[in-house]
Design a protein around this motif. Structure first.
Motif, PDB file in Angstrom:
ATOM      1  N   GLN A   1       3.904  -7.070  11.548  1.00  0.00           N
ATOM      2  CA  GLN A   1       4.945  -6.128  11.141  1.00  0.00           C
ATOM      3  C   GLN A   1       5.696  -5.661  12.375  1.00  0.00           C
ATOM      4  N   GLN A   2       7.004  -5.449  12.219  1.00  0.00           N
ATOM      5  CA  GLN A   2       7.781  -4.844  13.293  1.00  0.00           C
ATOM      6  C   GLN A   2       8.850  -3.943  12.702  1.00  0.00           C
ATOM      7  N   GLU A   3       9.168  -2.904  13.447  1.00  0.00           N
ATOM      8  CA  GLU A   3      10.173  -1.954  13.005  1.00  0.00           C
ATOM      9  C   GLU A   3      11.018  -1.580  14.214  1.00  0.00           C
ATOM     10  N   LEU A   4      12.304  -1.804  14.119  1.00  0.00           N
ATOM     11  CA  LEU A   4      13.201  -1.452  15.215  1.00  0.00           C
ATOM     12  C   LEU A   4      13.680  -0.030  15.033  1.00  0.00           C
ATOM     13  N   GLN A   5      13.811   0.663  16.145  1.00  0.00           N
ATOM     14  CA  GLN A   5      14.331   2.024  16.136  1.00  0.00           C
ATOM     15  C   GLN A   5      15.661   1.983  16.867  1.00  0.00           C
ATOM     16  N   ALA A   6      16.739   2.072  16.118  1.00  0.00           N
ATOM     17  CA  ALA A   6      18.083   1.970  16.673  1.00  0.00           C
ATOM     18  C   ALA A   6      18.333   3.089  17.663  1.00  0.00           C
ATOM     19  N   ALA A   7      19.306   2.863  18.522  1.00  0.00           N
ATOM     20  CA  ALA A   7      19.668   3.872  19.514  1.00  0.00           C
ATOM     21  C   ALA A   7      19.988   5.172  18.807  1.00  0.00           C
ATOM     22  N   LYS A   8      19.343   6.234  19.265  1.00  0.00           N
ATOM     23  CA  LYS A   8      19.632   7.563  18.721  1.00  0.00           C
ATOM     24  C   LYS A   8      19.723   8.526  19.887  1.00  0.00           C
ATOM     25  N   GLU A   9      20.659   9.445  19.781  1.00  0.00           N
ATOM     26  CA  GLU A   9      20.867  10.379  20.881  1.00  0.00           C
ATOM     27  C   GLU A   9      19.818  11.462  20.869  1.00  0.00           C
ATOM     28  N   ASP A  10      19.417  11.866  22.043  1.00  0.00           N
ATOM     29  CA  ASP A  10      18.404  12.894  22.240  1.00  0.00           C
ATOM     30  C   ASP A  10      19.097  14.244  22.271  1.00  0.00           C
ATOM     31  N   HIS A  11      18.840  15.053  21.251  1.00  0.00           N
ATOM     32  CA  HIS A  11      19.431  16.391  21.223  1.00  0.00           C
ATOM     33  C   HIS A  11      18.395  17.470  21.490  1.00  0.00           C
ATOM     34  N   ASP A  12      17.161  17.098  21.752  1.00  0.00           N
ATOM     35  CA  ASP A  12      16.112  18.059  22.041  1.00  0.00           C
ATOM     36  C   ASP A  12      15.880  18.041  23.541  1.00  0.00           C
ATOM     37  N   HIS A  13      16.374  19.076  24.193  1.00  0.00           N
ATOM     38  CA  HIS A  13      16.338  19.083  25.657  1.00  0.00           C
ATOM     39  C   HIS A  13      15.304  20.040  26.223  1.00  0.00           C
ATOM     40  N   ASP A  14      14.320  20.432  25.393  1.00  0.00           N
ATOM     41  CA  ASP A  14      13.233  21.302  25.847  1.00  0.00           C
ATOM     42  C   ASP A  14      13.745  22.626  26.392  1.00  0.00           C
ATOM     43  N   HIS A  15      14.735  23.188  25.733  1.00  0.00           N
ATOM     44  CA  HIS A  15      15.276  24.475  26.171  1.00  0.00           C
ATOM     45  C   HIS A  15      14.737  25.579  25.280  1.00  0.00           C
ATOM     46  N   ASP A  16      14.512  26.773  25.893  1.00  0.00           N
ATOM     47  CA  ASP A  16      14.259  27.969  25.106  1.00  0.00           C
ATOM     48  C   ASP A  16      15.625  28.574  24.856  1.00  0.00           C
ATOM     49  N   HIS A  17      16.021  28.664  23.607  1.00  0.00           N
ATOM     50  CA  HIS A  17      17.357  29.144  23.289  1.00  0.00           C
ATOM     51  C   HIS A  17      17.310  30.578  22.813  1.00  0.00           C
ATOM     52  N   ASP A  18      18.114  31.437  23.441  1.00  0.00           N
ATOM     53  CA  ASP A  18      18.355  32.776  22.920  1.00  0.00           C
ATOM     54  C   ASP A  18      19.408  32.615  21.850  1.00  0.00           C
ATOM     55  N   HIS A  19      19.372  33.448  20.863  1.00  0.00           N
ATOM     56  CA  HIS A  19      20.311  33.279  19.767  1.00  0.00           C
ATOM     57  C   HIS A  19      21.493  34.230  19.897  1.00  0.00           C
ATOM     58  N   ASP A  20      21.858  34.599  21.131  1.00  0.00           N
ATOM     59  CA  ASP A  20      23.060  35.408  21.297  1.00  0.00           C
ATOM     60  C   ASP A  20      24.268  34.505  21.530  1.00  0.00           C
ATOM     61  N   LYS A  21      25.450  35.081  21.509  1.00  0.00           N
ATOM     62  CA  LYS A  21      26.686  34.314  21.586  1.00  0.00           C
ATOM     63  C   LYS A  21      26.787  33.532  22.889  1.00  0.00           C
ATOM     64  N   ALA A  22      26.459  34.133  24.026  1.00  0.00           N
ATOM     65  CA  ALA A  22      26.585  33.445  25.319  1.00  0.00           C
ATOM     66  C   ALA A  22      25.674  32.225  25.365  1.00  0.00           C
ATOM     67  N   ALA A  23      24.431  32.388  24.929  1.00  0.00           N
ATOM     68  CA  ALA A  23      23.500  31.257  24.939  1.00  0.00           C
ATOM     69  C   ALA A  23      23.984  30.182  23.975  1.00  0.00           C
ATOM     70  N   SER A  24      24.509  30.626  22.838  1.00  0.00           N
ATOM     71  CA  SER A  24      25.001  29.659  21.862  1.00  0.00           C
ATOM     72  C   SER A  24      26.161  28.856  22.432  1.00  0.00           C
ATOM     73  N   ASP A  25      27.099  29.529  23.104  1.00  0.00           N
ATOM     74  CA  ASP A  25      28.234  28.830  23.717  1.00  0.00           C
ATOM     75  C   ASP A  25      27.757  27.858  24.781  1.00  0.00           C
ATOM     76  N   LYS A  26      26.802  28.304  25.603  1.00  0.00           N
ATOM     77  CA  LYS A  26      26.278  27.441  26.662  1.00  0.00           C
ATOM     78  C   LYS A  26      25.603  26.217  26.042  1.00  0.00           C
ATOM     79  N   HIS A  27      24.853  26.449  24.962  1.00  0.00           N
ATOM     80  CA  HIS A  27      24.166  25.355  24.271  1.00  0.00           C
ATOM     81  C   HIS A  27      25.183  24.358  23.729  1.00  0.00           C
ATOM     82  N   GLU A  28      26.248  24.827  23.117  1.00  0.00           N
ATOM     83  CA  GLU A  28      27.268  23.923  22.583  1.00  0.00           C
ATOM     84  C   GLU A  28      27.920  23.128  23.707  1.00  0.00           C
ATOM     85  N   ASP A  29      28.236  23.781  24.830  1.00  0.00           N
ATOM     86  CA  ASP A  29      28.833  23.074  25.961  1.00  0.00           C
ATOM     87  C   ASP A  29      27.892  21.989  26.453  1.00  0.00           C
TER      88      ASP A  29
END
Length: 194
Positions: A99-127
């Motif tokens: 058996q074989q299963e290919l895993q297509a290229a997928k972008e890594d969106h988990d960057h091991d960050h602790d995110h504050d849920h305030d506006k500044a952190a949110s803007d920085k996260h989006e950038d």
């Protein structure tokens, strides 16, 4: 088969947990030239999971746009579908790909960050995510083998370094009949024994 799947999940979790401990708050999770190899030997079955940056397996990390890039991506997928060119085992073990299963290229969106849920952190996260859209894509495959004489399966040779010359090392995590193993394979030290 379920036992092998469970064991592979444990190996994958152990690899990620160990990785997160040593590299939190860095981009080490996606390092060009550095792939990950998880393996499990359970009875007569061998499972191998390969994960590496798409840049090393394909040559780029973004979605294929031009005809040339689409052909390059198709070639990379075809290579992943031929694990005999990537790994070698003792022929006496009689391991056959089941058996074989290919895993297509997928972008890594988990960057091991602790995110504050305030506006500044949110803007920085989006950038940060906007910046990373051009990279950090991983690709891989999972292979399951059934071995006629599993006692002769005492290691593997990673021949994929000649197929993917930009791949410089593989971090290995495994669960074997003798216990857990971890190590690193490189083009000059590409054999793992157990």
């Amino acid at each position: 088969m379920k036992a092998v799947t469970l064991l592979l999940a444990v190996a994958t979790f152990a690899a990620h947990a160990n990785h997160d401990e040593h590299e939190s708050h860095s981009h080490g999770a996606h390092e060009h030239g550095h792939g990950h190899l998880n393996l499990v030997v359970d009875g007569d079955q061998l499972m191998i999971e390969l994960q590496a940056p798409a840049a090393d397996l394909v040559g780029f990390e973004h979605a294929a746009k031009s005809d040339e890039e689409k052909a390059q991506y198709a070639k990379a997928v075809a290579r992943l579908q031929q694990p005999d060119a990537l790994f070698r085992f003792d022929p006496a073990a009689g391991c056959k790909l089941t058996q074989q299963e290919l895993q297509a290229a997928k972008e890594d969106h988990d960057h091991d960050h602790d995110h504050d849920h305030d506006k500044a952190a949110s803007d920085k996260h989006e950038d940060h995510h906007d910046h990373d859209e051009a990279g950090h894509a991983d690709m891989g495959a999972m292979y399951t083998y059934t071995c006629a004489t599993p006692t002769k399966l005492t290691g593997l040779e990673a021949t994929l370094f000649s197929v993917y010359p930009s791949l410089e090392k593989l971090s290995v995590q495994g669960i074997l009949p003798t216990g857990q193993t971890a190590g690193e394979l490189t083009p000059s030290a590409n054999k793992l024994s157990w």
